[in-house]
Design a protein around this motif. Structure first.
Motif, mmCIF file in Angstrom:
data_model
loop_
_atom_site.group_PDB
_atom_site.id
_atom_site.type_symbol
_atom_site.label_atom_id
_atom_site.label_comp_id
_atom_site.label_asym_id
_atom_site.label_seq_id
_atom_site.Cartn_x
_atom_site.Cartn_y
_atom_site.Cartn_z
ATOM 1 N N ALA A 37 24.961 27.360 -84.723
ATOM 2 C CA ALA A 37 25.854 27.411 -83.557
ATOM 3 C C ALA A 37 27.203 26.785 -83.895
ATOM 4 O O ALA A 37 28.258 27.318 -83.536
ATOM 5 C CB ALA A 37 25.216 26.691 -82.372
ATOM 6 N N SER A 38 27.175 25.660 -84.601
ATOM 7 C CA SER A 38 28.431 24.965 -84.904
ATOM 8 C C SER A 38 29.266 25.734 -85.916
ATOM 9 O O SER A 38 30.492 25.745 -85.830
ATOM 10 C CB SER A 38 28.147 23.567 -85.451
ATOM 11 O OG SER A 38 27.417 22.825 -84.518
ATOM 12 N N VAL A 84 16.866 22.704 -76.809
ATOM 13 C CA VAL A 84 18.148 23.257 -76.359
ATOM 14 C C VAL A 84 19.123 22.127 -76.048
ATOM 15 O O VAL A 84 20.292 22.150 -76.454
ATOM 16 C CB VAL A 84 17.959 24.165 -75.123
ATOM 17 C CG1 VAL A 84 19.309 24.539 -74.525
ATOM 18 C CG2 VAL A 84 17.185 25.417 -75.499
ATOM 19 N N VAL A 101 20.414 20.594 -79.278
ATOM 20 C CA VAL A 101 21.466 21.396 -79.916
ATOM 21 C C VAL A 101 22.790 21.158 -79.216
ATOM 22 O O VAL A 101 23.827 20.920 -79.848
ATOM 23 C CB VAL A 101 21.096 22.899 -79.879
ATOM 24 C CG1 VAL A 101 22.246 23.741 -80.396
ATOM 25 C CG2 VAL A 101 19.836 23.149 -80.690
ATOM 26 N N TRP A 102 22.750 21.183 -77.885
ATOM 27 C CA TRP A 102 23.973 20.998 -77.096
ATOM 28 C C TRP A 102 24.622 19.665 -77.432
ATOM 29 O O TRP A 102 25.815 19.581 -77.672
ATOM 30 C CB TRP A 102 23.619 21.067 -75.604
ATOM 31 C CG TRP A 102 24.802 21.025 -74.688
ATOM 32 C CD1 TRP A 102 25.518 22.093 -74.237
ATOM 33 C CD2 TRP A 102 25.402 19.858 -74.096
ATOM 34 N NE1 TRP A 102 26.525 21.666 -73.406
ATOM 35 C CE2 TRP A 102 26.483 20.301 -73.300
ATOM 36 C CE3 TRP A 102 25.143 18.494 -74.154
ATOM 37 C CZ2 TRP A 102 27.288 19.428 -72.580
ATOM 38 C CZ3 TRP A 102 25.947 17.622 -73.439
ATOM 39 C CH2 TRP A 102 27.010 18.090 -72.659
ATOM 40 N N MET A 147 26.267 19.238 -81.130
ATOM 41 C CA MET A 147 27.231 20.199 -81.676
ATOM 42 C C MET A 147 28.583 19.603 -82.072
ATOM 43 O O MET A 147 29.172 20.039 -83.064
ATOM 44 C CB MET A 147 27.418 21.382 -80.731
ATOM 45 C CG MET A 147 26.390 22.484 -80.987
ATOM 46 S SD MET A 147 26.660 23.925 -79.982
ATOM 47 C CE MET A 147 28.234 24.502 -80.577
ATOM 48 N N TYR A 194 30.114 30.662 -76.047
ATOM 49 C CA TYR A 194 30.157 29.233 -76.348
ATOM 50 C C TYR A 194 30.655 28.424 -75.159
ATOM 51 O O TYR A 194 30.120 27.358 -74.845
ATOM 52 C CB TYR A 194 31.055 28.964 -77.563
ATOM 53 C CG TYR A 194 30.348 29.148 -78.879
ATOM 54 C CD1 TYR A 194 29.372 28.246 -79.281
ATOM 55 C CD2 TYR A 194 30.653 30.214 -79.711
ATOM 56 C CE1 TYR A 194 28.715 28.409 -80.488
ATOM 57 C CE2 TYR A 194 30.001 30.386 -80.920
ATOM 58 C CZ TYR A 194 29.032 29.482 -81.296
ATOM 59 O OH TYR A 194 28.386 29.633 -82.482
ATOM 60 N N PHE A 227 27.881 28.112 -72.671
ATOM 61 C CA PHE A 227 26.806 27.221 -73.120
ATOM 62 C C PHE A 227 27.247 25.766 -73.080
ATOM 63 O O PHE A 227 26.511 24.883 -72.622
ATOM 64 C CB PHE A 227 26.365 27.606 -74.540
ATOM 65 C CG PHE A 227 25.322 26.678 -75.115
ATOM 66 C CD1 PHE A 227 24.069 26.562 -74.521
ATOM 67 C CD2 PHE A 227 25.590 25.915 -76.234
ATOM 68 C CE1 PHE A 227 23.109 25.702 -75.045
ATOM 69 C CE2 PHE A 227 24.636 25.054 -76.767
ATOM 70 C CZ PHE A 227 23.395 24.955 -76.161
ATOM 71 N N LEU A 228 28.469 25.501 -73.554
ATOM 72 C CA LEU A 228 28.934 24.115 -73.597
ATOM 73 C C LEU A 228 29.271 23.597 -72.205
ATOM 74 O O LEU A 228 29.096 22.413 -71.910
ATOM 75 C CB LEU A 228 30.175 24.000 -74.497
ATOM 76 C CG LEU A 228 29.932 24.189 -75.988
ATOM 77 C CD1 LEU A 228 31.251 24.352 -76.728
ATOM 78 C CD2 LEU A 228 29.161 23.011 -76.560
#
Lengths: 277, 272
Positions: free
Chosen positions: A77-78, A148, A151-152, A155, B13, B16-17
């Motif tokens: 993701a990053s 989840v 991960v959030w 990041m 993104y 999600f963020l």
């Protein structure tokens, strides 16, 4: 030289090195929290007990699933986000700020926030998906739900490091690649990834260590439940030490975790080095 | 045209963020009646600030906020006081000891907290520091120290040694040279380290959980976790409001130092 250096380093020794050495030594004793308990040397008894403890194996399994999946998903993701932030896109600034916020938030607030998100009645996940699941109390869904969040929350650091890495890739390499007729995908695969390799290895190693030692986020979200499905090794160690008072046993668990983490990192770094050369 | 997939990805993104943050804000602005409804909405139907007032009305939370402030300030200043001489020494002198010390900083990141907190807890129990803010400050200094040391020695190294030597040649003693030449150049780095240590302590949960057992001495993160009682849903609004307010100091300080923190992490990651 030594005379000047030592007084400056003594406080560091007292505050930082001392406790750790003491902690490691406790792993070989039967220390308990009871004030009247007389601590004695126990050799490897704690480690032998660990090997026969089902809860230990369960927490190591949960810890591995958690640490590997969070680290891997965080990285993917990053990397995607860093590639996007490296392009001249509108809204890039917003995304950059938003991506940094989890870094500054207290872990407790992150945990409470995700509890609101996953709340079975007042949460947004159930009403958006049209499901009726008690995410954090469900034997199947609790661990994925926690991952989840992991991960959030992790990041920012990963994105920042990868983005900084991307910006050090020499522009000439891309120009040369474009002249050779390499498309976007080929340039990414043959230029970006090899150039980023040291940075990727460093940040995924760091992430893995941080994730394996994670405590606060998951403690606030699930306290290790349901039925130990999200009980990471650190939650297990915390319970052994401060709920049941087995200091020696918990310290042994800590040492075991260090050994496992260092062994995994060693294999990972060794393979990376071998492939690089 | 090529940009369309990129914008689509960026949008994913952003969602999600951003969505958990939006949901936290939305919950903080909802009335208790709306919280109890079975169909939660993104945008509060009747936005209210009552939850923020309710959070301030909770004696526990205000007191906990003040205690967190005291602990964070004390930890930050003590960490820098302990780290600064060591950082200076490490940055200026070469040799085996230096390599050992910097290696230590990196290695200490691998060790799980449990190996540090149990011995500290045992020592604190002997000194009657369990359940005291002073005890928590000591633990916070311990756990912030390695990274603070790493940050500071980087800043010391960025002050050219020649400047210091030139001052000495001009007849200033070593201490004078440090005070009048090095100190001003080092100030921004010291401030950044102070802010970093403050955030670490303000946000910290686990050590506080071990050291502070009595609700009357608990810091803000602990009190927040205790906040959702058996009343359940009705208290979620004030909880969300209090959580937002607890984040503000960290967010502001973080905004100030994030550039420096980024380069620090970068150096750590690449060298590690």
């Amino acid at each position: 030289m030594w005379v000047l250096l030592l007084p400056a380093l003594v406080p560091v020794l007292i505050f930082s090195v001392g406790p750790l050495l003491y902690g490691i030594s406790l792993a070989f004793t039967d220390a308990e929290s009871g004030r009247n308990h007389v601590t004695s040397f126990a050799g490897l008894d704690n480690f032998a007990a660990l090997l026969g403890d089902d809860d230990f194996w369960q927490s190591m399994q949960v810890g591995m699933i958690w640490a590997v999946s969070v680290t891997a998903l965080q990285f993917l993701a990053s990397l995607g986000l860093a590639l996007l932030l490296n392009e001249r896109l509108a809204l890039r600034g917003v995304a950059r700020v938003l991506a940094m916020v989890p870094w500054a938030m207290p872990p407790v607030v992150i945990g409470l926030m995700w509890r609101l998100v996953y709340h079975p009645d007042a949460g947004i996940v159930n009403s958006t998906l049209g499901t009726d699941i008690n995410w954090l109390a469900d034997f199947t869904w609790a661990l994925p739900a926690v991952i989840v969040m992991g991960v959030w929350s992790g990041m920012p650091q990963t994105t920042v490091v990868l983005l900084a890495g991307l910006q050090t890739v020499p522009r000439e390499l891309y120009e040369a690649g474009a002249m050779d007729g390499a498309g976007t995908w080929r340039r990414f695969w043959n230029i970006t990834l090899p150039q980023l390799r040291p940075v990727i290895v460093a940040i995924t190693s760091l992430d893995f260590v941080w994730n394996f030692n994670q405590f606060s986020l998951v403690y606030v979200l699930t306290q290790g439940g349901p039925g130990g499905r999200t009980r990471l090794p650190m939650l297990f160690a915390y319970e052994e030490a401060f709920r049941y008072g087995f200091f020696g046993y918990a310290a042994a668990l800590g040492v075991a975790i260090v050994v496992v983490v260092l062994a995994l990192l060693g294999v990972y770094l060794w393979r990376q080095l071998r492939e690089a050369s | 045209m090529r940009r369309i997939p990129q914008y689509a990805a960026l949008l994913v993104y952003l969602v999600f963020l951003g969505f958990p943050l939006v949901w936290l804000l939305s919950t903080a602005l909802k009335t208790p009646q709306e919280m109890a409804s079975l169909d939660p909405a993104w945008i509060p139907r009747e936005p209210t600030l009552a939850n923020f007032a309710a959070a301030f009305g909770e004696q526990d939370l205000v007191g906990a906020g003040l205690r967190s402030l005291v602990v964070a300030l004390a930890s930050a200043f003590l960490t820098v006081a302990v780290a600064l001489p060591a950082a200076y020494a490490l940055a200026r002198y070469q040799g085996v000891l230096k390599r050992i010390a910097l290696g230590w900083v990196l290695v200490s990141q691998v060790f799980p907290f449990i190996l540090i907190i149990i011995p500290l807890f045992m020592v604190m129990r002997e000194l009657d520091l369990v359940n005291t803010l002073a005890g928590l400050v000591a633990v916070h200094v311990t756990f912030t120290l390695p990274f603070a040391l790493w940050m500071l020695q980087g800043y010391v190294r960025s002050v050219p040694r020649e400047l210091e030597e030139a001052a000495s040649v001009d007849g200033a003693g070593r201490m004078r040279a440090i005070v009048s030449v090095v100190a001003p150049l080092l100030a921004p780095g010291v401030v950044a380290t102070l802010l970093f240590s403050f955030i670490s302590s303000w946000n910290e949960f686990l050590f506080a959980l071990v050291v502070l057992k009595d609700p009357d001495v608990m810091t803000l993160p602990l009190t927040l976790v205790r906040f959702t009682g058996p009343e359940g849903v009705a208290r979620l609004g004030p909880l969300a409001a209090a959580s937002l307010m607890a984040t503000i100091p960290s967010l502001i300080f973080f905004a100030i130092i994030q550039r420096r923190l980024r380069s620090g992490l970068m150096a750590g990651a690449v060298k590690g």
